[in-house]
Design a protein around this motif. Structure first.
Motif, PDB file in Angstrom:
ATOM      1  N   VAL A   1     -28.260   1.029  -9.308  1.00 31.37           N
ATOM      2  CA  VAL A   1     -27.311   1.898  -8.539  1.00 31.37           C
ATOM      3  C   VAL A   1     -26.863   1.009  -7.081  1.00 31.37           C
ATOM      4  CG1 VAL A   1     -27.342   4.163  -6.981  1.00 31.37           C
ATOM      5  CG2 VAL A   1     -28.081   4.173  -9.301  1.00 31.37           C
ATOM      6  N   LEU A   2     -25.739   1.375  -6.988  1.00 35.10           N
ATOM      7  CA  LEU A   2     -25.187   0.547  -5.469  1.00 35.10           C
ATOM      8  C   LEU A   2     -25.531   1.412  -4.355  1.00 35.10           C
ATOM      9  CD1 LEU A   2     -23.552  -1.588  -4.341  1.00 35.10           C
ATOM     10  CD2 LEU A   2     -21.523  -0.270  -4.540  1.00 35.10           C
ATOM     11  N   LYS A   3     -26.468   0.846  -3.714  1.00 34.74           N
ATOM     12  CA  LYS A   3     -26.975   1.379  -2.511  1.00 34.74           C
ATOM     13  C   LYS A   3     -25.851   1.539  -1.502  1.00 34.74           C
ATOM     14  CE  LYS A   3     -30.759   0.862   0.979  1.00 34.74           C
ATOM     15  NZ  LYS A   3     -31.829  -0.109   1.491  1.00 34.74           N
ATOM     16  N   GLY A   4     -25.874   2.662  -0.854  1.00 37.74           N
ATOM     17  CA  GLY A   4     -25.098   3.312  -0.058  1.00 37.74           C
ATOM     18  C   GLY A   4     -23.706   3.774  -0.461  1.00 37.74           C
ATOM     19  N   GLY A   5     -23.314   3.494  -1.946  1.00 34.99           N
ATOM     20  CA  GLY A   5     -22.454   3.972  -2.743  1.00 34.99           C
ATOM     21  C   GLY A   5     -21.047   3.461  -2.266  1.00 34.99           C
ATOM     22  N   PHE A   6     -19.920   4.211  -2.330  1.00 31.71           N
ATOM     23  CA  PHE A   6     -18.545   3.775  -1.907  1.00 31.71           C
ATOM     24  C   PHE A   6     -18.393   3.841  -0.601  1.00 31.71           C
ATOM     25  CE2 PHE A   6     -13.859   4.202  -1.679  1.00 31.71           C
ATOM     26  CZ  PHE A   6     -13.572   2.893  -2.228  1.00 31.71           C
ATOM     27  N   ALA A   7     -18.981   4.839   0.055  1.00 32.16           N
ATOM     28  CA  ALA A   7     -19.025   5.146   1.462  1.00 32.16           C
ATOM     29  C   ALA A   7     -19.294   3.902   2.218  1.00 32.16           C
ATOM     30  CB  ALA A   7     -19.733   6.426   1.855  1.00 32.16           C
ATOM     31  N   GLY A   8     -20.672   3.546   1.438  1.00 33.55           N
ATOM     32  CA  GLY A   8     -21.317   2.251   2.411  1.00 33.55           C
ATOM     33  C   GLY A   8     -20.369   1.073   2.174  1.00 33.55           C
ATOM     34  N   TRP A   9     -19.689   1.041   0.921  1.00 31.92           N
ATOM     35  CA  TRP A   9     -18.811  -0.282   0.691  1.00 31.92           C
ATOM     36  C   TRP A   9     -17.850  -0.163   1.538  1.00 31.92           C
ATOM     37  CZ3 TRP A   9     -19.423  -4.120  -3.111  1.00 31.92           C
ATOM     38  CH2 TRP A   9     -18.554  -4.897  -3.219  1.00 31.92           C
ATOM     39  N   GLN A  10     -17.183   0.797   1.816  1.00 37.89           N
ATOM     40  CA  GLN A  10     -15.996   0.897   2.757  1.00 37.89           C
ATOM     41  C   GLN A  10     -16.501   0.617   4.031  1.00 37.89           C
ATOM     42  OE1 GLN A  10     -14.333   4.875   1.744  1.00 37.89           O
ATOM     43  NE2 GLN A  10     -12.615   3.870   1.448  1.00 37.89           N
ATOM     44  N   LYS A  11     -17.811   1.180   4.641  1.00 39.78           N
ATOM     45  CA  LYS A  11     -18.057   0.944   5.969  1.00 39.78           C
ATOM     46  C   LYS A  11     -18.305  -0.427   6.267  1.00 39.78           C
ATOM     47  CE  LYS A  11     -21.818   2.759   9.165  1.00 39.78           C
ATOM     48  NZ  LYS A  11     -23.050   3.373   9.127  1.00 39.78           N
ATOM     49  N   ALA A  12     -18.750  -1.271   5.199  1.00 38.68           N
ATOM     50  CA  ALA A  12     -19.103  -2.851   5.450  1.00 38.68           C
ATOM     51  C   ALA A  12     -17.742  -3.452   5.372  1.00 38.68           C
ATOM     52  CB  ALA A  12     -19.973  -2.962   4.391  1.00 38.68           C
ATOM     53  N   SER A  13     -16.580  -2.691   5.258  1.00 42.79           N
ATOM     54  CA  SER A  13     -15.195  -3.386   5.171  1.00 42.79           C
ATOM     55  C   SER A  13     -15.210  -4.490   4.056  1.00 42.79           C
ATOM     56  CB  SER A  13     -14.830  -3.970   6.610  1.00 42.79           C
ATOM     57  OG  SER A  13     -14.940  -3.124   7.591  1.00 42.79           O
ATOM     58  N   LEU A  14     -15.626  -3.962   2.833  1.00 48.07           N
ATOM     59  CA  LEU A  14     -15.458  -4.847   1.546  1.00 48.07           C
ATOM     60  C   LEU A  14     -14.322  -4.520   0.856  1.00 48.07           C
ATOM     61  CD1 LEU A  14     -19.337  -4.822   0.511  1.00 48.07           C
ATOM     62  CD2 LEU A  14     -18.280  -6.777   1.698  1.00 48.07           C
ATOM     63  N   PRO A  15     -13.846  -5.363  -0.057  1.00 50.54           N
ATOM     64  CA  PRO A  15     -12.449  -5.400  -0.630  1.00 50.54           C
ATOM     65  C   PRO A  15     -12.665  -4.136  -1.633  1.00 50.54           C
ATOM     66  CG  PRO A  15     -13.538  -7.197  -1.293  1.00 50.54           C
ATOM     67  CD  PRO A  15     -14.165  -6.777  -0.127  1.00 50.54           C
ATOM     68  N   THR A  16     -11.373  -3.368  -1.439  1.00 49.17           N
ATOM     69  CA  THR A  16     -11.289  -2.441  -2.372  1.00 49.17           C
ATOM     70  C   THR A  16      -9.873  -2.426  -3.159  1.00 49.17           C
ATOM     71  OG1 THR A  16     -10.328  -0.729  -0.740  1.00 49.17           O
ATOM     72  CG2 THR A  16     -12.668  -0.858  -1.263  1.00 49.17           C
ATOM     73  N   ALA A  17      -9.438  -1.405  -4.274  1.00 52.98           N
ATOM     74  CA  ALA A  17      -8.455  -1.468  -5.036  1.00 52.98           C
ATOM     75  C   ALA A  17      -7.917  -0.254  -5.126  1.00 52.98           C
ATOM     76  CB  ALA A  17      -8.447  -2.080  -6.175  1.00 52.98           C
ATOM     77  N   THR A  18      -6.547  -0.103  -5.572  1.00 51.95           N
ATOM     78  CA  THR A  18      -5.795   1.164  -5.673  1.00 51.95           C
ATOM     79  C   THR A  18      -5.462   1.531  -6.835  1.00 51.95           C
ATOM     80  OG1 THR A  18      -3.824   0.718  -4.427  1.00 51.95           O
ATOM     81  CG2 THR A  18      -5.694   1.676  -2.982  1.00 51.95           C
ATOM     82  N   GLY A  19      -5.104   2.803  -7.150  1.00 51.97           N
ATOM     83  CA  GLY A  19      -4.424   3.029  -8.504  1.00 51.97           C
ATOM     84  C   GLY A  19      -5.273   3.057  -9.659  1.00 51.97           C
ATOM     85  N   GLU A  20      -4.757   3.341 -10.824  1.00 53.17           N
ATOM     86  CA  GLU A  20      -5.832   3.320 -12.115  1.00 53.17           C
ATOM     87  C   GLU A  20      -6.588   2.200 -12.395  1.00 53.17           C
ATOM     88  OE1 GLU A  20      -5.821   6.153 -13.798  1.00 53.17           O
ATOM     89  OE2 GLU A  20      -3.922   6.972 -13.416  1.00 53.17           O
ATOM     90  N   THR A  21      -7.803   2.355 -12.676  1.00 51.08           N
ATOM     91  CA  THR A  21      -8.869   1.384 -13.165  1.00 51.08           C
ATOM     92  C   THR A  21      -8.662   1.354 -14.664  1.00 51.08           C
ATOM     93  OG1 THR A  21     -10.669   3.252 -13.994  1.00 51.08           O
ATOM     94  CG2 THR A  21     -10.431   2.612 -11.525  1.00 51.08           C
TER      95      THR A  21
END
Length: 212
Positions: free
Chosen positions: A76-96
């Protein structure tokens, strides 16, 4: 992501949230649909599967489901997506992506099973097969022309290996072969190891199957 290590990344949030923003490479499978998606997962049970939700707890309740399917490297990704965003790590938009594709990355120093088998079948004069199983295992069957040296004796018996040939190492599962590879590499020997299961019968007949 930096090393491009193959993983199966599952976004268990609802589809709209995943579409709005997700971790690059993720597959959107909402948690309440996960059980029905079992057949979409890789046949290779050693595949690293990472689940993430909004936070750690959101994914943890689905962790046992995937682990129960036999995926021993599920996490499991510790911190989840909220933690990922808080760490300013890269994200994508649109359909996966919709299909789960897992192609394992060969271990450093491993030799493809096809190349290993070809060296045996063609009796490649530039290659020597090193069998690092125990003496008892070797007595049950050895590949023709192979040199048998138990893994724990490889370093002290290195003089028995030709210095002008490539050394392909095997054991029964690849674990001891990898250990021997590391030892020989440190000594400057041109070696590779078979990262697979192999059974050798009397007369040298062998069968190679992939590790699961």
């Amino acid at each position: 992501m930096d090393t491009e290590t193959p993983v199966v990344l599952i976004d268990i949030r609802d589809g709209e949230s995943a579409k709005a923003s997700h971790i690059k490479g993720a597959i959107s499978i909402p948690g309440d649909q996960l059980a029905a998606a079992k057949d979409r997962f890789p046949s290779i049970k050693s595949a690293p599967v990472i689940l993430y939700g909004d936070d750690t707890a959101a994914a943890e309740k689905y962790f046992s489901v995937v682990r129960g399917w036999g995926y021993k490297n599920a996490t499991v990704l510790k911190g989840g997506f909220a933690g990922w965003q808080k760490a300013s790590l890269p994200t994508a938009t649109g359909e996966t992506a919709t299909d789960i594709v897992y192609v394992p990355k060969p271990k450093a120093g491993s030799v493809p099973a096809e190349m290993f088998a070809k060296a045996i079948e063609t009796k490649d004069e530039n290659v020597v097969i090193l069998d690092v199983r125990t003496d008892e295992e070797a007595e049950e069957g050895m590949i023709a022309g192979a040199i048998a040296i138990p893994a724990e004796e490889v370093t002290e018996r290195i003089s028995e290996l030709p210095k002008d040939k490539k050394v392909y190492i095997h054991c029964s599962t690849g674990i001891r072969a990898e250990m021997a590879f590391i030892s020989l590499k440190e000594k400057g020997i041109d070696a590779s190891f078979l990262d697979a299961n192999i059974k050798v019968a009397q007369g040298g007949k062998y069968e190679i199957t992939a590790n699961e």
